[in-house]
Design a protein around this motif. Structure first.
Motif, PDB file in Angstrom:
ATOM      1  N   ASN A 100     -92.063   2.951 -49.778  1.00  0.00           N
ATOM      2  CA  ASN A 100     -92.831   1.887 -49.126  1.00  0.00           C
ATOM      3  C   ASN A 100     -92.166   1.358 -47.865  1.00  0.00           C
ATOM      4  O   ASN A 100     -92.183   0.160 -47.595  1.00  0.00           O
ATOM      5  CB  ASN A 100     -93.097   0.722 -50.089  1.00  0.00           C
ATOM      6  CG  ASN A 100     -94.077   1.108 -51.185  1.00  0.00           C
ATOM      7  OD1 ASN A 100     -94.807   2.079 -51.038  1.00  0.00           O
ATOM      8  ND2 ASN A 100     -94.090   0.380 -52.266  1.00  0.00           N
ATOM      9  N   LEU A 101     -91.587   2.267 -47.084  1.00  0.00           N
ATOM     10  CA  LEU A 101     -91.116   1.858 -45.758  1.00  0.00           C
ATOM     11  C   LEU A 101     -92.342   1.575 -44.909  1.00  0.00           C
ATOM     12  O   LEU A 101     -93.425   2.089 -45.171  1.00  0.00           O
ATOM     13  CB  LEU A 101     -90.283   2.973 -45.124  1.00  0.00           C
ATOM     14  CG  LEU A 101     -88.940   3.257 -45.798  1.00  0.00           C
ATOM     15  CD1 LEU A 101     -88.247   4.428 -45.111  1.00  0.00           C
ATOM     16  CD2 LEU A 101     -88.047   2.031 -45.778  1.00  0.00           C
ATOM     17  N   PHE A 102     -92.171   0.753 -43.857  1.00  0.00           N
ATOM     18  CA  PHE A 102     -93.292   0.460 -42.972  1.00  0.00           C
ATOM     19  C   PHE A 102     -93.374   1.570 -41.925  1.00  0.00           C
ATOM     20  O   PHE A 102     -92.499   1.676 -41.065  1.00  0.00           O
ATOM     21  CB  PHE A 102     -93.105  -0.910 -42.317  1.00  0.00           C
ATOM     22  CG  PHE A 102     -92.899  -2.014 -43.323  1.00  0.00           C
ATOM     23  CD1 PHE A 102     -93.782  -2.185 -44.383  1.00  0.00           C
ATOM     24  CD2 PHE A 102     -91.812  -2.867 -43.237  1.00  0.00           C
ATOM     25  CE1 PHE A 102     -93.596  -3.185 -45.319  1.00  0.00           C
ATOM     26  CE2 PHE A 102     -91.617  -3.874 -44.167  1.00  0.00           C
ATOM     27  CZ  PHE A 102     -92.506  -4.037 -45.219  1.00  0.00           C
ATOM     28  N   PRO A 103     -94.404   2.419 -41.989  1.00  0.00           N
ATOM     29  CA  PRO A 103     -94.406   3.647 -41.178  1.00  0.00           C
ATOM     30  C   PRO A 103     -94.550   3.398 -39.674  1.00  0.00           C
ATOM     31  O   PRO A 103     -94.186   4.249 -38.885  1.00  0.00           O
ATOM     32  CB  PRO A 103     -95.622   4.425 -41.711  1.00  0.00           C
ATOM     33  CG  PRO A 103     -96.500   3.387 -42.315  1.00  0.00           C
ATOM     34  CD  PRO A 103     -95.585   2.315 -42.842  1.00  0.00           C
ATOM     35  N   HIS A 104     -95.057   2.211 -39.297  1.00  0.00           N
ATOM     36  CA  HIS A 104     -95.262   1.945 -37.874  1.00  0.00           C
ATOM     37  C   HIS A 104     -94.044   1.296 -37.239  1.00  0.00           C
ATOM     38  O   HIS A 104     -94.054   1.000 -36.048  1.00  0.00           O
ATOM     39  CB  HIS A 104     -96.491   1.063 -37.677  1.00  0.00           C
ATOM     40  CG  HIS A 104     -96.376  -0.270 -38.378  1.00  0.00           C
ATOM     41  ND1 HIS A 104     -96.173  -0.375 -39.733  1.00  0.00           N
ATOM     42  CD2 HIS A 104     -96.409  -1.532 -37.913  1.00  0.00           C
ATOM     43  CE1 HIS A 104     -96.107  -1.664 -40.059  1.00  0.00           C
ATOM     44  NE2 HIS A 104     -96.244  -2.375 -38.978  1.00  0.00           N
ATOM     45  N   LEU A 105     -93.003   1.060 -38.027  1.00  0.00           N
ATOM     46  CA  LEU A 105     -91.778   0.464 -37.490  1.00  0.00           C
ATOM     47  C   LEU A 105     -90.640   1.484 -37.576  1.00  0.00           C
ATOM     48  O   LEU A 105     -90.603   2.281 -38.509  1.00  0.00           O
ATOM     49  CB  LEU A 105     -91.385  -0.778 -38.292  1.00  0.00           C
ATOM     50  CG  LEU A 105     -92.430  -1.897 -38.396  1.00  0.00           C
ATOM     51  CD1 LEU A 105     -91.867  -3.058 -39.217  1.00  0.00           C
ATOM     52  CD2 LEU A 105     -92.829  -2.392 -37.017  1.00  0.00           C
ATOM     53  N   ASP A 109     -86.083  -1.359 -37.256  1.00  0.00           N
ATOM     54  CA  ASP A 109     -87.011  -2.480 -37.416  1.00  0.00           C
ATOM     55  C   ASP A 109     -87.372  -2.714 -38.878  1.00  0.00           C
ATOM     56  O   ASP A 109     -87.601  -3.850 -39.297  1.00  0.00           O
ATOM     57  CB  ASP A 109     -88.284  -2.249 -36.590  1.00  0.00           C
ATOM     58  CG  ASP A 109     -88.038  -2.498 -35.109  1.00  0.00           C
ATOM     59  OD1 ASP A 109     -87.079  -3.226 -34.790  1.00  0.00           O
ATOM     60  OD2 ASP A 109     -88.796  -1.970 -34.278  1.00  0.00           O
ATOM     61  N   ASP A 144     -83.378   4.885 -34.695  1.00  0.00           N
ATOM     62  CA  ASP A 144     -84.571   4.864 -33.846  1.00  0.00           C
ATOM     63  C   ASP A 144     -85.681   5.783 -34.337  1.00  0.00           C
ATOM     64  O   ASP A 144     -86.726   5.883 -33.702  1.00  0.00           O
ATOM     65  CB  ASP A 144     -84.191   5.241 -32.410  1.00  0.00           C
ATOM     66  CG  ASP A 144     -83.238   4.227 -31.809  1.00  0.00           C
ATOM     67  OD1 ASP A 144     -83.378   3.034 -32.144  1.00  0.00           O
ATOM     68  OD2 ASP A 144     -82.341   4.627 -31.035  1.00  0.00           O
ATOM     69  N   ALA A 145     -85.437   6.473 -35.446  1.00  0.00           N
ATOM     70  CA  ALA A 145     -86.471   7.371 -35.963  1.00  0.00           C
ATOM     71  C   ALA A 145     -87.550   6.556 -36.682  1.00  0.00           C
ATOM     72  O   ALA A 145     -87.328   5.403 -37.065  1.00  0.00           O
ATOM     73  CB  ALA A 145     -85.849   8.368 -36.934  1.00  0.00           C
ATOM     74  N   TYR A 146     -88.740   7.160 -36.815  1.00  0.00           N
ATOM     75  CA  TYR A 146     -89.773   6.552 -37.644  1.00  0.00           C
ATOM     76  C   TYR A 146     -89.681   7.160 -39.043  1.00  0.00           C
ATOM     77  O   TYR A 146     -89.298   8.325 -39.190  1.00  0.00           O
ATOM     78  CB  TYR A 146     -91.155   6.822 -37.039  1.00  0.00           C
ATOM     79  CG  TYR A 146     -91.453   5.930 -35.863  1.00  0.00           C
ATOM     80  CD1 TYR A 146     -91.912   4.634 -36.056  1.00  0.00           C
ATOM     81  CD2 TYR A 146     -91.256   6.380 -34.549  1.00  0.00           C
ATOM     82  CE1 TYR A 146     -92.176   3.797 -34.988  1.00  0.00           C
ATOM     83  CE2 TYR A 146     -91.521   5.551 -33.470  1.00  0.00           C
ATOM     84  CZ  TYR A 146     -91.983   4.265 -33.697  1.00  0.00           C
ATOM     85  OH  TYR A 146     -92.235   3.440 -32.641  1.00  0.00           O
ATOM     86  N   ARG A 148     -91.620   8.592 -41.121  1.00  0.00           N
ATOM     87  CA  ARG A 148     -92.233   9.884 -41.437  1.00  0.00           C
ATOM     88  C   ARG A 148     -91.464  11.057 -40.840  1.00  0.00           C
ATOM     89  O   ARG A 148     -91.755  12.202 -41.147  1.00  0.00           O
ATOM     90  CB  ARG A 148     -93.686   9.920 -40.956  1.00  0.00           C
ATOM     91  CG  ARG A 148     -94.571   9.025 -41.809  1.00  0.00           C
ATOM     92  CD  ARG A 148     -96.011   9.483 -41.848  1.00  0.00           C
ATOM     93  NE  ARG A 148     -96.787   8.598 -42.713  1.00  0.00           N
ATOM     94  CZ  ARG A 148     -97.560   7.611 -42.274  1.00  0.00           C
ATOM     95  NH1 ARG A 148     -97.689   7.404 -40.973  1.00  0.00           N
ATOM     96  NH2 ARG A 148     -98.211   6.846 -43.106  1.00  0.00           N
ATOM     97  N   GLN A 149     -90.513  10.757 -39.968  1.00  0.00           N
ATOM     98  CA  GLN A 149     -89.702  11.838 -39.409  1.00  0.00           C
ATOM     99  C   GLN A 149     -88.509  12.155 -40.315  1.00  0.00           C
ATOM    100  O   GLN A 149     -87.734  13.049 -40.020  1.00  0.00           O
ATOM    101  CB  GLN A 149     -89.200  11.447 -38.011  1.00  0.00           C
ATOM    102  CG  GLN A 149     -90.345  11.305 -37.019  1.00  0.00           C
ATOM    103  CD  GLN A 149     -89.986  10.455 -35.813  1.00  0.00           C
ATOM    104  OE1 GLN A 149     -88.948   9.826 -35.776  1.00  0.00           O
ATOM    105  NE2 GLN A 149     -90.864  10.439 -34.830  1.00  0.00           N
TER     106      GLN A 149
END
Lengths: 253, 285
Positions: A100-105, A109, A144-146, A148-149
């Protein structure tokens, strides 16, 4: 030793299905408690009641001496306003099965979100401590990665760093390795093991018996909404007293 | 069988020793070629007839394209669209929040609003608001006709209509978010407001933007309906000219070309907005 978590007579039903049928459990400060049990035994629900993600129907839970979700006056429990519940949650870290990480951050962040917005820490300070935590979970270069990477194992390690960023007194893990490919389980367990050695108080719901044997101070076996038996891993895992425990262990080992 | 034995086993009859030297020839799709040629020919005929048909009077189109009255109409169309979109989505977001709330009264009222305003054709609604003075001659102590000028009727009518659709678009966006996202935010102690603005809305925007872009373009053109209550938008402005000069087709072309240009600009904008909200969605950077 002081008691960190005290769970008394907790009952919880979903509709007509009673998933917790009177749970009593104490967790001492600095100890690791591993909760085992078949699917549907109520172990995840129990974990979620400890930070009030699920409200209990009866019974009470205290963490570090404070009732969770309620204020007692006489023989009544008054529900706390949401603001108070949120403040209590900042002292309890929760790690989910699906991260449940926030995928848009970005990873950074994700980690600084709660310290900055819930604890009002200065951003620079939060960033500095986030980098320290990411280094501790072996992901210093992924700030700095998102999400989903990243691989599942990396995502779960970020989720652990995110939970640690609040400097919680208690960490709750809900099947932290169940959504991972087998070869990624080890890296997440390594991080949890490291936390255990640092004396973090933890409750871990898992299916990893080997991990329980190695790291747990107490193993709790649950079945059908009840705690069937509990004790040191050497007893519960090697010489279980209850037939149901034996049966479960024979299936998973 | 060991891998050694497998390597020495005779190959299937159609596979030579060095299978990687065979050239792969794509199969010819004659039907596709024929269809493409047919469509191009038809397109050429159509474009040719438009350009060569004198009745289009392209010189008249050019004359009026940037005339003051047309530009005034265009300006009204643009700001009316912007105001209606902004108010419509603000009201729509509130309706969506009400529909998803735990309060059964709020849920029902929101559902009823969407049901009602999606049921009434926008043209009927505009005419009703335009004639509301017959029902309520006075509003807030002011004569209704003075309060609800044609432009006010246009804003109110279009906004109420837009909000019903926006509510469903926003609700769909929120429902598309995994429950675990909200639980994680709650577990981290994020306030309700912060959960909404930082976690839910930015992720919901990914599914909100494409239908919202559709609605924006629909609204831009939909505002032309206000010409029936004599609001001087782009369409009404060209109508005023052709009622005087009888150059109906070239002036409708003026409006058509302007609507096309603005729609194109909005589509480009939508592309960039979508790209912004898709950040973090792909595995590669």
């Amino acid at each position: 030793m002081t008691v960190m978590v005290d769970i008394r007579s907790v009952h919880k039903s979903f509709g007509s299905l009673e998933v917790l049928k009177g749970i009593d459990l104490s967790v001492r400060t600095g100890e690791v408690t591993v909760v085992l049990g078949p699917s549907g035994s109520g172990k995840s629900t129990l974990l979620r009641t400890i930070n009030h993600l699920e409200k209990v129907d009866r019974g009470a839970i205290s963490v570090d001496g404070a009732l969770i979700g309620y204020r007692r006056s006489g023989d009544k429990l008054h529900e706390l306003p949401e603001r108070e519940v949120l403040r209590q949650r900042t002292r309890i870290g929760f790690v989910f099965q699906n991260f449940n990480l926030f995928p848009h951050l970005t990873v950074l962040d994700n980690v600084i979100e709660a310290p900055v917005s819930a604890l009002k820490r200065p951003r620079a300070e939060a960033v500095e401590s986030a980098h320290r935590l990411l280094k501790r979970v072996g992901l210093a270069d992924k700030a700095d990665a998102y999400p989903r990477q990243l691989s599942g194992g990396q995502q779960q390690r970020v989720a652990i760093a995110r939970a640690l960023a609040l400097e919680p007194k208690l960490l709750l893990f809900d099947e932290p390795t169940s959504a991972l490919d087998p070869e990624l389980v080890g890296e997440v367990l390594d991080v949890i093991r490291d936390l255990a050695h640092r004396g973090t108080t933890m409750i871990v719901v898992t299916h990893e018996i080997g991990f329980a044997r190695e790291v747990a101070d107490t193993v709790v076996f649950m079945d059908d909404g009840r705690i069937v038996e509990q004790g040191p891993p050497g007893e519960v895992l090697e010489r279980p007293r209850e037939e149901r425990t034996r049966l479960f262990l024979s299936k998973v080992l | 069988m060991s891998s050694d034995a497998l390597a020495k086993a005779p190959a299937a009859p159609d596979i030579p020793e060095h299978a990687d030297t065979l050239r792969i020839v794509p199969h010819r799709r004659l039907g596709q070629w024929a269809a493409a040629v047919a469509v191009l020919v038809l397109l050429g005929v159509a474009v040719n007839s438009v350009l060569r048909n004198e009745a289009f009077q392209w010189d008249v189109v050019a004359d009026y394209f940037t005339s003051a009255s047309v530009l005034r109409g265009l300006w009204l169309t643009l700001w009316l669209t912007a105001v209606v979109m902004a108010l419509g989505f603000a009201l729509g977001a509130l309706l969506a929040a009400a529909r998803l709330s735990a309060n059964p009264v709020l849920r029902s009222v929101s559902w009823g609003y969407v049901w009602l305003f999606r049921s009434i054709p926008i043209l009927v609604q505009l005419l009703l608001w335009f004639n509301i003075g017959a029902l309520y001659p006075q509003l807030f102590g002011v004569r209704t006709v003075n309060l609800l000028t044609p432009i006010a009727v246009a804003i109110v009518g279009l906004t109420l209509h837009e909000a019903a659709y926006a509510a469903e678009v926003v609700r769909g966006g929120i429902l598309s978010i995994d429950r675990g996202q909200i639980e994680a935010a709650q577990a981290l102690g994020l306030s309700r407001w912060r959960r909404w603005w930082r976690i839910v809305l930015p992720q919901a925007m990914r599914s909100i933007v494409p239908p919202a872009g559709n609605m924006l373009i629909g609204t831009l053109k939909g505002t032309s309906i206000v010409s029936v209550i004599a609001v001087q938008d782009l369409l009404f402005s060209v109508q005023l000219v052709y009622h005087r000069t009888y150059q109906v087709i070239p002036l409708l072309m003026v409006a058509t070309v302007w609507y096309t240009i603005v729609t194109s600009v909005l589509s480009v904008g939508q592309y960039h907005v979508e790209k912004y909200y898709a950040r973090g969605a792909e595995r590669t950077r």
